[in-house]
Enzyme design. Sequence first.
Site, short mmCIF file in Angstrom:
data_model
loop_
_atom_site.label_atom_id
_atom_site.label_comp_id
_atom_site.label_asym_id
_atom_site.label_seq_id
_atom_site.Cartn_x
_atom_site.Cartn_y
_atom_site.Cartn_z
N HIS A 22 0.87 -1.19 -0.02
CA HIS A 22 -0.08 -0.11 0.15
C HIS A 22 0.93 1.45 0.11
O HIS A 22 0.25 2.11 -0.31
CB HIS A 22 -1.06 -0.06 1.26
CG HIS A 22 -2.04 -0.92 1.21
ND1 HIS A 22 -2.91 -1.03 0.03
CD2 HIS A 22 -2.54 -1.83 2.10
CE1 HIS A 22 -3.74 -2.11 0.32
NE2 HIS A 22 -3.29 -2.58 1.51
N HIS A 65 -6.35 -7.06 -0.39
CA HIS A 65 -6.42 -5.82 -0.52
C HIS A 65 -5.79 -5.40 -1.79
O HIS A 65 -4.61 -5.90 -1.97
CB HIS A 65 -6.03 -4.82 0.62
CG HIS A 65 -6.69 -5.06 1.91
ND1 HIS A 65 -6.24 -5.97 2.82
CD2 HIS A 65 -7.79 -4.62 2.42
CE1 HIS A 65 -7.11 -6.02 3.70
NE2 HIS A 65 -8.22 -5.15 3.52
N ASP A 72 -2.79 -10.58 -1.97
CA ASP A 72 -3.30 -9.93 -0.84
C ASP A 72 -4.81 -9.28 -1.40
O ASP A 72 -5.15 -9.08 -2.23
CB ASP A 72 -2.62 -8.62 -0.69
CG ASP A 72 -2.87 -8.18 0.87
OD1 ASP A 72 -2.30 -8.52 1.81
OD2 ASP A 72 -3.86 -7.39 1.01
N ASP A 115 -4.55 -12.61 3.78
CA ASP A 115 -5.74 -12.10 4.25
C ASP A 115 -6.82 -12.46 3.57
O ASP A 115 -8.15 -11.94 4.00
CB ASP A 115 -5.73 -10.46 4.71
CG ASP A 115 -5.09 -9.67 3.66
OD1 ASP A 115 -4.86 -10.33 2.60
OD2 ASP A 115 -4.86 -8.55 3.85
#
Length: 694
Positions: free
Chosen positions: A148, A190, A188, A281
């Site tokens: 991120h 996200h 991931d 995740d």
Amino acid sequence: MEESATSPLNHRREPRVGLLYDERMCRHDTPNGEDHPECPQRIKAIWHELESAGVTQRCLVFGAEEVKDSYVAGVHTGKHVDLIRRVSSRQFNSRRKKIAANFNSIYLNDGSSESAFLAAGGVLRLTEKVATGEINSGVAIVRPPGHHAEHDQAMGFCLFNNVAVAANFLLNHRTDLGIKKILIVDWDVHHGNGTQKMFWNDSHVLFFSVHRFDYGGFYPAGDDGSHMMIGEGLGAGFNINVPWEHGLCGDADYHAVWDHILMPVADSYNPDIILLSGGFDAAMGDPLGGCCVTPEGYSIMLKKLMKFADGKIMMALEGGYNLKTLSKSVLACVNTLLGETSNFEKLDAKPFQSTWRVICKVRHELSPFWPVFSEQLPKELFVGKEKPLIYECFCRVAPSQDGSSETDSEVELIKDDSDGLEVDLGRSDRLPIDDLIDNVTSPLSKLNIGNENEATSLDSNAQSCLEPMVMADGMVSSAQLWRSHLSKVDIWYGCYGSNMWMPRFLCYIQGGQAEGMQNPCRGSKDKTPPKDILWKMVTHQLFFGRSYTKTWGEGGVAFLHPKTNDATKTHVCLYRITLEQFNDVLLQENLLEEDPGLPLFDLSAIDSVVQNKSATPLGVKEGWYINVLYLGNERGLPIITMTCMEKDAEEFKSGQLPLCRPSKAYESTLVKGLVEGKQLSEEEAVDYLRKATL
């Protein structure tokens, strides 16, 4: 940690797999030791799992070295590098919390600087060893994560973009290695927004991300994770996003994407090395992800990638916040790199229909750049795949000791033994049914990090779940499944009539009646008030039609003309509610007395309204407000409202349907909404309403 190697005589037949771990990265923690999902225990749990399984003895183990500032500056600004270098020093003690609060979902302490430089340095070191052939593949067990982090800022638990630093190092500092094509795979849950932006114009890096998107509502939110984001300039076509429309995606969904998007494009691209942003995740039971990938599912995805780049793969840890599934998933991946075969080679599971929809959209968008995507997928892929395995197999309540079944019992994952899909985490680790079905999917931005009260718990509204309805045979009702599903999808509901007044709108959510109403509303199943309220002007004409309503008596009610008209401006109040709540409002607006048991407006309908600008609720043939309009996008979420059909608008205009001024009670409610919403004065509001006409 000192470098060690096992005897080549004992293990010369095994691939040379490197593991990088350094406990110094555990020094990065919340300022006062508060609980947080991105905690030091994450890497400790992984290392303990690998040691317990005897895996560390079969690998080459490396410690981390701090990365040079100049290497980090290849993808981050000098100002950002300098800030992270100094932020843990004593001179920042008094303002470290304030600095962290300026970023999105970041905490900082006196160990953050060292950990960030060790994490980026560790990933770089292991990547270099894979690239030179010293090892065949590697797994960097590092934190803080990285994908991120953007060019000039920390974000989403990430301080430096570790994988991006390593990729840039190979391309610009180790040109002697001849690596010109790097495939970065980000699984991931996200979206890897930071990595995407760093290689947006670069054809030397093919960036692939599969992630929850929820129409832009899932962290990091916005349009960056859309399938339409394909890169620019020389990088056009080298950015591939596969955005899930919702949670609960599992092995079958991910493997379908591997088979029909990633594998074909990787074969065409022929990368020299693969860097894997290995977030876990999306694993079953993760508190932030809400998806259902198993350790075996991850191992198969990794094994398929090993067919490319001569197996040169370096996996860096990103997310993953359920310590049990995180550690077991990493173990499964390391075993795969070591050459262990899995009995879990084939799935009898079925992806979501939305998965096929997303696959087709991605292939269509990228077909001008990748001819392999122009090939038609076999039609049989889309037959009989309405429900995913997770719906079909896990929703059975485990019996209590006395043989009865209780709604608060824990769930056993009951699967056909022939699939080889049984998951048994042990009694103490089985997940409650509300966790499995409703899944806690709070975006990272909901974490209260760095607030004055130092609270670090997840937002209570984001964690609240509807209790699933368990039927006599132990199965969860289909009605409750769709409600659980759509309760995690946010939209903006645009109101231009009496619902502009908050007390009136809350009647549709919480039940009851406001001043001037003749009949009460029954309210929604989920009575949570709107998460946010905004105002917007739209270019649809406001007018009043009909001559009597059950709610307001004599007089007309508000409609928006379905067609846009640039000459008009109408005030619209936006309420951020869930798609489940919108379904309940639809029922009440159209005076439907019975809940049909299925959603009137689901995720595919959202997709349709965004693409076509309007859509009709499923199975609804009559009603004054059955035309759902798309009014644009706000903060990454679609804005939708409801009005009459276009043919009705024409009949209003021709006089076949009556145009009628609103009653005094109805007009008073509209005025209150505009005045209390600070859009107009009372005098201006009255004049605005009187000018509303076709």
